[in-house]
Motif scaffolding. Structure first.
Motif: not given
Length: 349
Positions: A100-102, A210-213, A225-227
């Protein structure tokens, strides 16, 4: 008192005492207090809790005289018994949920501006940074480990366009799951292709995720995108055997009959560049057998070293099916191969 001191030193672990008459209590109390201080804590504990189960070979009874008072002592050899086995506590599996969020960028989420900042073993990758991410200068972030595993952007884009989706496949495929999401190279390409209703990216390292987001935001596709912060094999096990432990939103998106899995695992193990034909059983931490077994029976694409043993890949074909293998090249050099393994049809009984 000299006699009392010698008696105390000669007794290891008295378990009982018996007084022959009724003298004043203070000398006995002094003797018992001194004796009790000599008892080992665990011996005392075993004697109290396991007296019936732990006593063995009783011997050496003696009577001693303390200030004219006869006291009988018995010394026992104690055999410690292993603790009783108990049933392990059964705990319910926690629910796996999307991020949820970053996640916050950490000190490991780096952006290098100049080669002088880059560790020696990463400098060749830094020189290829615009092939890895075209928009690298827009603050693309990578951990040092992520540099080794990112699929170059032109290759990732072509691969995303090649994978069958709901646009031209039967049955319809609506979800793509990037099992080893890393810093987002393939995940971003899947989102940019606009071929999938749902793009899911799984990564177990928080800094890499975190880098990917962050990188997905740079490319303007983060909202598509769902992480998931977790282990991909755990996700697959839940999807196949414990769907109730997945968040309802994940269960809805990951209908197994409408989902394609993409796995670009760490190749690890023996250096594949040194082998003319790479033995896929030596990949670490997940070899070919583990990956295929975890992904089956769903349709899955495996991103593998360019010199992978085709005979090992051919054995993965479902009964009556063929496997498509594609070699991907950049600037005339082979970079990797992708094996497209069809969904396994359940055998009729």
């Amino acid at each position: 008192m000299g006699q009392e001191q010698s008696v105390v030193e000669g007794v290891e672990a008295p378990s009982s005492s018996r007084v022959g008459s009724t003298p004043p209590r203070s000398p006995i109390k002094r003797a018992e207090t001194a004796l009790n201080t000599r008892i080992q804590p665990h011996t005392n504990r075993v004697t109290k809790k396991r007296s019936k189960r732990s006593r063995r070979d009783t011997s050496e009874r003696k009577t001693i005289i303390v200030d004219g008072i006869p006291i009988s002592f018995r010394r026992e050899r104690l055999v410690s018994l292993p603790p009783l086995e108990t049933e392990p506590e059964k705990t319910a599996m926690s629910i796996m949920k999307p991020v949820v969020g970053k996640l916050p960028l950490t000190d490991e989420c780096l952006h290098y501006d100049d080669v002088s900042e880059v560790p020696q073993n990463l400098q060749k990758y830094f020189h290829q940074r615009y092939s890895i991410f075209k928009f690298y200068d827009y603050d693309i972030r990578l951990t040092n480990d992520a540099w080794f595993g990112v699929t170059p952007e032109p290759l990732a884009s072509r691969l995303a366009n090649d994978l069958p989706s709901h646009l031209y496949s039967t049955p319809r495929r609506t979800t793509i799951v990037d099992l080893f999401g890393g810093a987002g190279g393939n995940t971003i390409a899947f989102a940019l292709s606009e071929k999938w209703e749902h793009v899911i990216s799984i990564e177990r390292d928080a800094s890499t995720l975190a880098c990917a987001q962050h990188n997905a935001e740079v490319y303007g596709v983060s909202e598509y995108i769902t992480f998931i912060h977790g282990d991909c094999l755990d996700f697959l096990d839940r999807l196949k055997h414990h769907p109730e432990t997945l968040d309802p939103s994940l269960r809805e998106k990951c209908d197994m009959s409408k989902t394609v899995l993409f796995a670009s695992p760490p190749w690890g193990g023996v250096d594949y560049k040194e082998q003319d034909v790479f033995d896929l059983s030596t990949m670490e931490p997940y070899n070919l057998e583990v990956l295929h077994k975890s992904c089956s029976p769903m349709e899955h694409a495996l991103y593998l070293p360019r010199t992978s043993d085709l005979r090992q890949i051919a054995k993965l074909a479902p009964e009556g099916e063929r496997i498509e293998v594609v070699q991907y090249c950049m600037e005339g050099a082979s970079k990797a191969m992708v094996a497209l393994i069809p969904e396994a049809t359940p055998e009729l009984t």
